[in-house]
Design a protein around this motif. Structure first.
Motif, PDB file in Angstrom:
ATOM      1  N   ALA A  95      15.418 -25.126  46.469  1.00 22.50           N
ATOM      2  CA  ALA A  95      15.789 -25.342  44.854  1.00 22.50           C
ATOM      3  C   ALA A  95      16.233 -23.958  44.831  1.00 22.50           C
ATOM      4  O   ALA A  95      15.659 -22.677  44.830  1.00 22.50           O
ATOM      5  CB  ALA A  95      14.325 -25.700  44.193  1.00 22.50           C
ATOM      6  N   ARG A  96      17.184 -24.216  43.586  1.00 16.17           N
ATOM      7  CA  ARG A  96      17.882 -22.916  43.083  1.00 16.17           C
ATOM      8  C   ARG A  96      17.068 -21.845  42.597  1.00 16.17           C
ATOM      9  O   ARG A  96      17.283 -20.554  42.963  1.00 16.17           O
ATOM     10  CB  ARG A  96      18.854 -23.096  42.224  1.00 16.17           C
ATOM     11  N   TYR A  97      16.232 -22.065  42.046  1.00 20.86           N
ATOM     12  CA  TYR A  97      15.123 -21.216  41.229  1.00 20.86           C
ATOM     13  C   TYR A  97      13.924 -20.846  42.026  1.00 20.86           C
ATOM     14  O   TYR A  97      12.883 -20.323  41.220  1.00 20.86           O
ATOM     15  CB  TYR A  97      15.196 -21.323  39.798  1.00 20.86           C
ATOM     16  N   GLY A  98      13.688 -21.429  43.055  1.00 20.45           N
ATOM     17  CA  GLY A  98      12.232 -21.284  43.819  1.00 20.45           C
ATOM     18  C   GLY A  98      12.292 -19.541  44.493  1.00 20.45           C
ATOM     19  O   GLY A  98      13.141 -19.086  44.576  1.00 20.45           O
ATOM     20  N   GLY A  99      10.914 -19.524  44.805  1.00 20.96           N
ATOM     21  CA  GLY A  99      10.615 -18.279  45.587  1.00 20.96           C
ATOM     22  C   GLY A  99      10.815 -17.009  44.645  1.00 20.96           C
ATOM     23  O   GLY A  99      11.198 -17.080  43.399  1.00 20.96           O
ATOM     24  N   SER A 100      10.960 -15.764  45.332  1.00 22.15           N
ATOM     25  CA  SER A 100      10.873 -14.537  44.719  1.00 22.15           C
ATOM     26  C   SER A 100      11.854 -13.863  45.513  1.00 22.15           C
ATOM     27  O   SER A 100      12.121 -13.664  46.711  1.00 22.15           O
ATOM     28  CB  SER A 100       9.525 -13.789  45.136  1.00 22.15           C
ATOM     29  N   SER A 101      13.084 -13.276  44.748  1.00 16.94           N
ATOM     30  CA  SER A 101      14.233 -12.731  45.128  1.00 16.94           C
ATOM     31  C   SER A 101      13.999 -11.059  45.676  1.00 16.94           C
ATOM     32  O   SER A 101      13.045 -10.538  44.690  1.00 16.94           O
ATOM     33  CB  SER A 101      15.365 -12.776  44.404  1.00 16.94           C
ATOM     34  N   LEU A 102      14.555 -10.389  46.504  1.00 21.21           N
ATOM     35  CA  LEU A 102      14.462  -9.130  46.834  1.00 21.21           C
ATOM     36  C   LEU A 102      15.607  -8.620  47.493  1.00 21.21           C
ATOM     37  O   LEU A 102      16.460  -9.321  47.984  1.00 21.21           O
ATOM     38  CB  LEU A 102      12.991  -8.909  47.608  1.00 21.21           C
TER      39      LEU A 102
END
Length: 106
Positions: A78-85
């Motif tokens: 999904a486009r807005y899933g997880g944590s970006s880094l």
């Protein structure tokens, strides 16, 4: 499934815990017709390559449950899933295994 040699050249120093995985999103800047798309017009969900995977969760008896996702898998999330880094100059995501919608098989 890709071989490790086919993955983008990068030294992974991240070791995900539990059922987490590190994914490098695939940048899709063009539509199927070759038209450049702005970020807001891109479709959900997104695709990416699994660069690292944790050992999996433990069940009620303390035994590890094997994950369905392995390093090198191409996945849909999904486009807005997880944590970006940002790691080593690359945009990455850390996702839980249940945030992966599908493994893309060729």
């Amino acid at each position: 499934m890709l071989n490790k040699e086919d993955l983008p050249k990068m030294t992974i120093t991240l070791k995900p815990l539990g059922d987490r995985i590190v994914v490098e999103p695939i940048k899709d800047d063009l539509s199927a017709g070759g038209i450049a798309l702005p970020e807001t017009a891109k479709d959900e969900p997104q695709r990416g390559f699994v660069l690292a995977a944790g050992p999996g969760l433990r069940d009620v008896n303390g035994q590890r449950m094997e994950m369905d996702i392995v390093i090198g898998d191409k996945v849909l999330f999904a486009r807005y899933g997880g944590s970006s880094l940002m790691h080593e100059g690359k945009d990455l995501l850390i996702l839980r295994e249940d945030e992966i919608l599908a493994i893309i098989e060729n």
